[in-house]
Scaffold this active site. Structure first.
Site, PDB file in Angstrom:
ATOM      1  N   THR A   1      41.796  34.432  41.955  1.00 30.33           N
ATOM      2  CA  THR A   1      40.522  33.721  42.058  1.00 30.33           C
ATOM      3  C   THR A   1      39.337  34.683  41.996  1.00 30.33           C
ATOM      4  OG1 THR A   1      41.614  32.046  43.416  1.00 30.33           O
ATOM      5  CG2 THR A   1      39.204  32.068  43.438  1.00 30.33           C
ATOM      6  N   GLU A   2      39.444  35.793  42.686  1.00 36.93           N
ATOM      7  CA  GLU A   2      38.323  36.734  42.780  1.00 36.93           C
ATOM      8  C   GLU A   2      38.070  37.494  41.482  1.00 36.93           C
ATOM      9  OE1 GLU A   2      36.085  37.180  45.006  1.00 36.93           O
ATOM     10  OE2 GLU A   2      36.857  36.330  46.845  1.00 36.93           O
ATOM     11  N   SER A   3      39.134  38.030  40.883  1.00 33.38           N
ATOM     12  CA  SER A   3      38.943  38.955  39.759  1.00 33.38           C
ATOM     13  C   SER A   3      39.841  38.694  38.557  1.00 33.38           C
ATOM     14  CB  SER A   3      39.188  40.389  40.244  1.00 33.38           C
ATOM     15  OG  SER A   3      40.567  40.569  40.548  1.00 33.38           O
TER      16      SER A   3
END
Length: 185
Positions: free
Chosen positions: A55-57
């Site tokens: 989700t983040e990267s």
């Protein structure tokens, strides 16, 4: 009968090849040795770590957000310096340190561990990972967002609300694709 077997074998091959593609390119599980090691060390399910990284990267170790969060687990400098104080190690830290996958996963997982223990509710912990503890604590004491001061019934920031949904969705996918990856495995 022979044609049916050939068709079933062909369908199975296509499905397995497709599943392999999904696992390798759409829902990868890179850095599994660091994810499992730090998951075990900080008592966090490795699949949660993978879902947060996705989700983040998107598993890009060089990612930098518009708010200057960095690396796989998108840590800001302030969060990172706060996390340094939570570990006994006195490591050398430079500007590129956070882009090293092992270090980013270590401190991102430590952060998740702290938040999962502080907030009894998984969604609330994820909201704090995204929006910060200060904002989350304010939402918890506001009756518009929490009924009990422990769980968020609503998240006022659409970015954070969507973030929590994405991590939870990605976690479901990772559980389906990697059912054998467990804490301590």
């Amino acid at each position: 009968m022979k044609k049916l077997i050939i068709i079933l074998l062909l369908i199975s091959f296509i499905f397995l090849a497709g599943l392999s593609y999904v696992k390798e390119y759409i829902y990868p599980l890179n850095y599994v040795e660091h994810i499992t090691h730090f998951g075990r060390l900080y008592d966090v399910d490795p699949l949660i770590i993978a879902a947060v990284i996705k989700t983040e990267s998107g598993f890009n170790p060089n990612a930098v957000s518009r708010s200057n969060a960095k690396g796989l687990m998108q840590l800001t400098d302030d969060t990172l310096f706060w996390l340094y104080s939570k570990t006994p190690e006195k490591e050398e830290h430079n500007d590129n340190y956070i882009f090293i996958p092992e270090h980013n996963i270590k401190y991102g997982t430590l952060n998740l561990s702290i938040l999962l223990k502080k907030y009894e509710d998984f969604s609330t912990a994820l909201a704090a990972y995204n929006a910060g503890q200060g904002r989350t604590d304010k939402w918890l004491v506001d009756s518009r967002y929490s009924d009990d001061g422990k769980c968020l019934k609503d998240i006022p920031y659409s970015e954070t609300k969507n973030y929590v949904k994405k991590v939870k969705f990605n976690l479901k996918i990772y559980k389906l694709l990697y059912p054998n990856l467990k804490k301590g495995a």
